[in-house]
Design a protein around this motif. Structure first.
Motif: not given
Length: 425
Positions: A363-367, A377-380, A397-399
């Protein structure tokens, strides 16, 4: 031994039982006090069954002449060499004959007809006594229905009648003290196995009042298995539980190793929390658990593929939010868990993994709270409407690393069953 010494040792045993002293220390202290009082014990062994998902019971031993493992757990006694040894033991004989005590003066020509008697004789022991002290039927816990003990001596004359009388007087008190220690250990084991470490600690501290809960901010983990329903529909009934256990062990051990607490197993799903006081640290723990899980799955899937057994992957949702953590339920059936909108949201996030073809969604709060991973890399992936949640949420997500593959290898007979993206719920 005179009556005063017997009473003194019995009083010491009572105190240790009330204190919940470790069983191995109780046996050691008992033997040392008996020897000091003139009871010539050279070696002692005590057994008591337990309630544990792996072990059948626990053994305690003491030797006056050499260092031995004072405490060890033993597995099932109904299979393999353990079954044969058990059937040859004095304890099995006493159970079969409904006896309470049996003696073999092994250093005086009496038969070596029980397991280990020849070994004891070769080590210089001369007299052997085995005892069983049974518990009342309504006080059994699992297979824990009696206390086994045996006592040997290297004394040239063996045990005198006064020595046997002292043992008959004291061993029941010893059994009660060790039973108290074992029940304390069993209660902690059961609580940890069924509630998890943190919840078990809270319950055992007395936090069992209905409705008693605290508001906490925590990282929430919800995971389930890819195509679990389809795979298990094609498995023989006896293969379903081992399949589920293999993957549950990978998930749960990864969470625990990273500092998390598993709260609930829901079929193939796992709900866990990471509640470090620092939110960034809690997120870091969750991401470490995810890395550990992927490594464990790689090993597990390689082993299962080599054995021709079906494999799968784990879908994971990560979220952070405020939840209520405590007892929910009726007056006579409580569940120690977390509730709140964030719990529903994390399960919905995890269920989206199969539709967007990603093993991890955050989730956005977690990131926002999490430290950026150094290796991925963290990608929306955009904004998504979660079932039962009013506002759409941006998910990340995590690439994957170059060596990581999305799809597990499955036997040909199951490959077609895992191609559909239909929700298993």
């Amino acid at each position: 031994m005179d009556r005063t010494e017997i009473d003194r040792i019995a009083a010491w045993l009572t105190t240790q039982g009330l204190k919940g002293t470790d069983e191995g220390h109780i046996l050691q202290g008992f033997c040392e006090r008996c020897v000091a009082a003139g009871l010539p014990i050279s070696r002692a062994l005590a057994l008591i069954d337990t309630l544990h998902p792996v072990y059948e019971g626990r053994a305690f031993q003491w030797d006056s002449r050499e260092e031995v493992d004072s405490v060890f757990d033993y597995g099932p006694s109904d299979e393999g060499n353990a079954a044969e040894n058990w059937k040859r033991s004095a304890f099995h004989h006493l159970r079969e004959t409904n006896g309470d005590e049996i003696r073999r003066r092994i250093g005086f020509g009496e038969p070596l007809d029980f397991f280990m008697l020849d070994t004891l004789l070769a080590a210089g022991h001369r007299d052997y006594v085995a005892m069983i002290h049974r518990f009342a039927q309504d006080s059994h816990i699992g297979e824990m229905d009696c206390f086994y003990s045996n006592w040997v001596t290297t004394d040239e004359e063996g045990f005198a009648e006064e020595h046997l009388a002292a043992l008959r007087s004291l061993v029941p008190v010893l059994a009660l003290a060790i039973k108290a220690g074992s029940l304390n250990r069993i209660s902690h084991t059961i609580a940890r196995v069924y509630l998890g470490e943190d919840a078990a600690t809270r319950v055992l501290q007395g936090r069992i009042s209905r409705g008693r809960a605290e508001r906490i901010s925590a990282v929430l983990w919800f995971s389930d298995l890819q195509s679990f329903t389809r795979i298990t529909e094609s498995l023989a009934p006896d293969d379903i539980i081992p399949f589920l256990n293999d993957y549950a062990d990978a998930v749960i051990s990864a969470i625990h190793e990273a500092g998390g607490n598993v709260l609930k197993l829901i079929g193939d799903g796992t709900l866990a929390i990471f509640k470090a006081e620092d939110r960034e640290e809690a997120c870091r723990q969750a991401l470490r658990a995810e890395r550990l899980l992927r490594a464990k799955l790689a090993v597990l899937n390689a082993e299962r593929t080599a054995a021709g057994r079906p494999t799968t992957l784990v879908y994971l949702g990560l979220h952070i939010g405020d939840v209520f953590y405590g007892n929910i339920g009726s007056a006579d059936r409580l569940d120690f868990t977390v509730i709140g909108p964030a719990v529903n949201e994390v399960s919905r996030i995890a269920s989206l993994c199969r539709f967007v073809d990603r093993p991890v969604l955050m989730s956005s709060p977690f990131v926002s709270a999490a430290p950026p991973p150094s290796d991925r890399e963290v990608v929306s992936i955009g904004r998504y409407a979660l079932r039962g949640v009013k506002l759409a949420q941006e998910l990340f997500t995590l690439m994957p690393r170059p060596e990581e593959a999305m799809e597990p290898r499955l036997p040909d007979s199951l490959a077609a069953l895992t191609s559909s993206p239909k929700n298993d719920f």
